[in-house]
Design an enzyme around this catalytic site. Sequence first.
Site, PDB file in Angstrom:
ATOM      1  N   HIS A  48       3.711  -2.526   3.057  1.00 60.28           N
ATOM      2  CA  HIS A  48       3.682  -0.775   2.813  1.00 60.28           C
ATOM      3  C   HIS A  48       4.915  -0.354   2.093  1.00 60.28           C
ATOM      4  O   HIS A  48       5.940  -0.954   2.305  1.00 60.28           O
ATOM      5  CB  HIS A  48       3.198  -0.010   3.946  1.00 60.28           C
ATOM      6  CG  HIS A  48       2.179  -0.401   4.585  1.00 60.28           C
ATOM      7  ND1 HIS A  48       1.790  -1.408   5.544  1.00 60.28           N
ATOM      8  CD2 HIS A  48       0.902   0.172   4.589  1.00 60.28           C
ATOM      9  CE1 HIS A  48       0.687  -1.604   5.939  1.00 60.28           C
ATOM     10  NE2 HIS A  48       0.024  -0.632   5.474  1.00 60.28           N
ATOM     11  N   ASP A  97       0.765  -1.167   0.206  1.00 62.56           N
ATOM     12  CA  ASP A  97       0.139  -0.306   0.078  1.00 62.56           C
ATOM     13  C   ASP A  97       0.821   1.340   0.064  1.00 62.56           C
ATOM     14  O   ASP A  97       1.858   1.388   0.850  1.00 62.56           O
ATOM     15  CB  ASP A  97      -1.008   0.141   1.247  1.00 62.56           C
ATOM     16  CG  ASP A  97      -1.962  -1.163   1.440  1.00 62.56           C
ATOM     17  OD1 ASP A  97      -2.098  -1.777   0.410  1.00 62.56           O
ATOM     18  OD2 ASP A  97      -2.596  -1.093   2.138  1.00 62.56           O
ATOM     19  N   HIS A 140      -6.465   2.397  -3.963  1.00 62.31           N
ATOM     20  CA  HIS A 140      -6.281   2.429  -2.536  1.00 62.31           C
ATOM     21  C   HIS A 140      -7.210   3.669  -2.056  1.00 62.31           C
ATOM     22  O   HIS A 140      -6.919   4.371  -1.034  1.00 62.31           O
ATOM     23  CB  HIS A 140      -4.712   2.769  -1.883  1.00 62.31           C
ATOM     24  CG  HIS A 140      -4.584   2.389  -0.564  1.00 62.31           C
ATOM     25  ND1 HIS A 140      -5.450   1.414   0.224  1.00 62.31           N
ATOM     26  CD2 HIS A 140      -3.987   2.956   0.390  1.00 62.31           C
ATOM     27  CE1 HIS A 140      -5.002   1.538   1.462  1.00 62.31           C
ATOM     28  NE2 HIS A 140      -4.259   2.566   1.621  1.00 62.31           N
TER      29      HIS A 140
END
Length: 269
Positions: free
Chosen positions: A210, A64, A116
């Site tokens: 991430h 992400d 996202h």
Amino acid sequence: MNNFFYVLNGKKIKRFFFVFAAALFAAGVIYVEQGQVTVFSEESAPSAIYSVSTNKKVIALTFDISWGDTRAEPILKVLKEKNVQKATFFLSSPWSKTHPEIVKAIQQQGFEIGSHGHKHTNYSSLSDEEISRQISTAHTILTEVTGQAPKLLRLPNGDFDKRVLKIAANQGYKVIQWDTDSQDWMNKGVQTIVDRVVKKAHPGDIVLLHASDSVKQTQEALPIIIDELRKQGYEFVTVTDLLQEASVQGNEVRDQAWLQEQLEYAAGW
């Protein structure tokens, strides 16, 4: 037995039995097996996908990104050096708009790109109209930046309710969660990140990582994770590849990863 109750104080005992009851309820509703996909799903309702049921040793690394410009490129470099040709990146649309060169680098390495969202907030707290606007705004921006319309959506903070799932499905999205959480954003240490992924990984797993500036140790943990998973015989694939591996069916309970996390929390682990 006495030692057990000595460790668990009154609050933890209450919390433990609450979660234990929830686990028993879940077991009564569904036959739990590794790779279980969850949640809020009925035959005619959309579901969030945590993993897929498969016997093949395939696993999806997902990253992400919602802010910053110092972590993504080192992570991309690790993936290239380790010859990982498939992974999925979930990009927020404001970040993508201001960092088109990094988005291009992700694409050039052949990685899959999902949405996202737009505003990084809990969508379950928004009105139906605002949820729709957030998803569609992100869709428009990401399509413009990448040249391809995204089909996968990971909601900000992993937050959703039945309304969010329905609206996302109406806009053509599959909502993607994760079954293994690296917790890399907590920066607990390289070995902790490695252990969380390597020990929890299973066939058909979706791993949450991430590449925002909030993570300080992911680029160090990632090479070890890749090497260890390969030693176990895993092949790295995209989320879309995973979805093609199995027929995804959901159930109106959380998945086994969620239950395990709650049990660990109740016991104070």
